[in-house]
Design a protein around this motif. Structure first.
Motif, PDB file in Angstrom:
ATOM      1  N   LEU A  79    -104.963  64.505  56.152  1.00  0.00           N
ATOM      2  CA  LEU A  79    -105.121  64.681  57.277  1.00  0.00           C
ATOM      3  C   LEU A  79    -103.456  64.578  57.979  1.00  0.00           C
ATOM      4  O   LEU A  79    -103.294  65.407  59.006  1.00  0.00           O
ATOM      5  N   ARG A  80    -102.752  63.594  57.351  1.00  0.00           N
ATOM      6  CA  ARG A  80    -101.404  63.845  57.740  1.00  0.00           C
ATOM      7  C   ARG A  80    -100.622  65.125  57.480  1.00  0.00           C
ATOM      8  O   ARG A  80     -99.706  65.591  58.192  1.00  0.00           O
ATOM      9  N   ARG A  81    -100.839  65.736  56.408  1.00  0.00           N
ATOM     10  CA  ARG A  81    -100.199  67.298  55.900  1.00  0.00           C
ATOM     11  C   ARG A  81    -100.820  68.108  57.072  1.00  0.00           C
ATOM     12  O   ARG A  81    -100.053  68.924  57.535  1.00  0.00           O
TER      13      ARG A  81
ATOM     14  N   ALA B 292    -103.642  53.045  60.398  1.00  0.00           N
ATOM     15  CA  ALA B 292    -103.302  53.285  58.927  1.00  0.00           C
ATOM     16  C   ALA B 292    -102.433  54.711  58.990  1.00  0.00           C
ATOM     17  O   ALA B 292    -101.569  54.594  58.273  1.00  0.00           O
ATOM     18  N   LEU B 293    -102.585  55.570  59.827  1.00  0.00           N
ATOM     19  CA  LEU B 293    -101.838  56.722  59.917  1.00  0.00           C
ATOM     20  C   LEU B 293    -100.437  56.378  60.372  1.00  0.00           C
ATOM     21  O   LEU B 293     -99.318  56.591  59.793  1.00  0.00           O
TER      22      LEU B 293
ATOM     23  N   SER C   2    -110.297  57.983  52.912  1.00  0.00           N
ATOM     24  CA  SER C   2    -109.934  57.467  51.703  1.00  0.00           C
ATOM     25  C   SER C   2    -108.331  57.738  51.803  1.00  0.00           C
ATOM     26  O   SER C   2    -107.989  58.528  52.843  1.00  0.00           O
ATOM     27  N   GLU C   3    -107.788  57.541  50.694  1.00  0.00           N
ATOM     28  CA  GLU C   3    -106.273  57.809  50.482  1.00  0.00           C
ATOM     29  C   GLU C   3    -106.116  59.350  50.592  1.00  0.00           C
ATOM     30  O   GLU C   3    -105.358  59.798  51.291  1.00  0.00           O
TER      31      GLU C   3
END
Length: 93
Positions: A89-91, A68-69, A82-83
């Motif tokens: 997490l990406r940030r 997903a990432l 969740s979205e």
């Protein structure tokens, strides 16, 4: 349009040479594949509690989250997140 002016058979060759396909073998073993998409792609505002519970028991959870990432999945529960949680997490990375 490109196909019209390209030699026969070159477009497919270009496509398969430049785009790698991810290994999705983990999906066959994932619990979500046996449950159905309704839990993992709920209507806006609906609870994702049940999806997260199922993800918590799944041995493929980390492979799912990595996928997903890596593929910037923007909708649904993937790897137990969740979205909004995946965005955070990406940030943080």
């Amino acid at each position: 349009m490109i196909e019209r002016f390209s030699p026969r058979g070159t477009i497919l060759g270009m496509y398969t040479d430049t785009i790698s396909t991810p290994d999705l073998a983990w999906q066959r073993e994932a619990l979500c594949a046996q449950t159905g998409a309704d839990f993992f792609f709920p209507e806006p505002g609906s609870s994702v509690r049940e999806a997260k519970r199922i993800c918590g028991m799944c041995e493929m959870r980390m492979a799912c989250l990595d996928y997903a990432l890596a593929n910037d999945e923007r909708f649904g529960v993937w790897g137990g997140l969740s979205e909004k949680e995946r965005l955070q997490l990406r940030r943080a990375r």
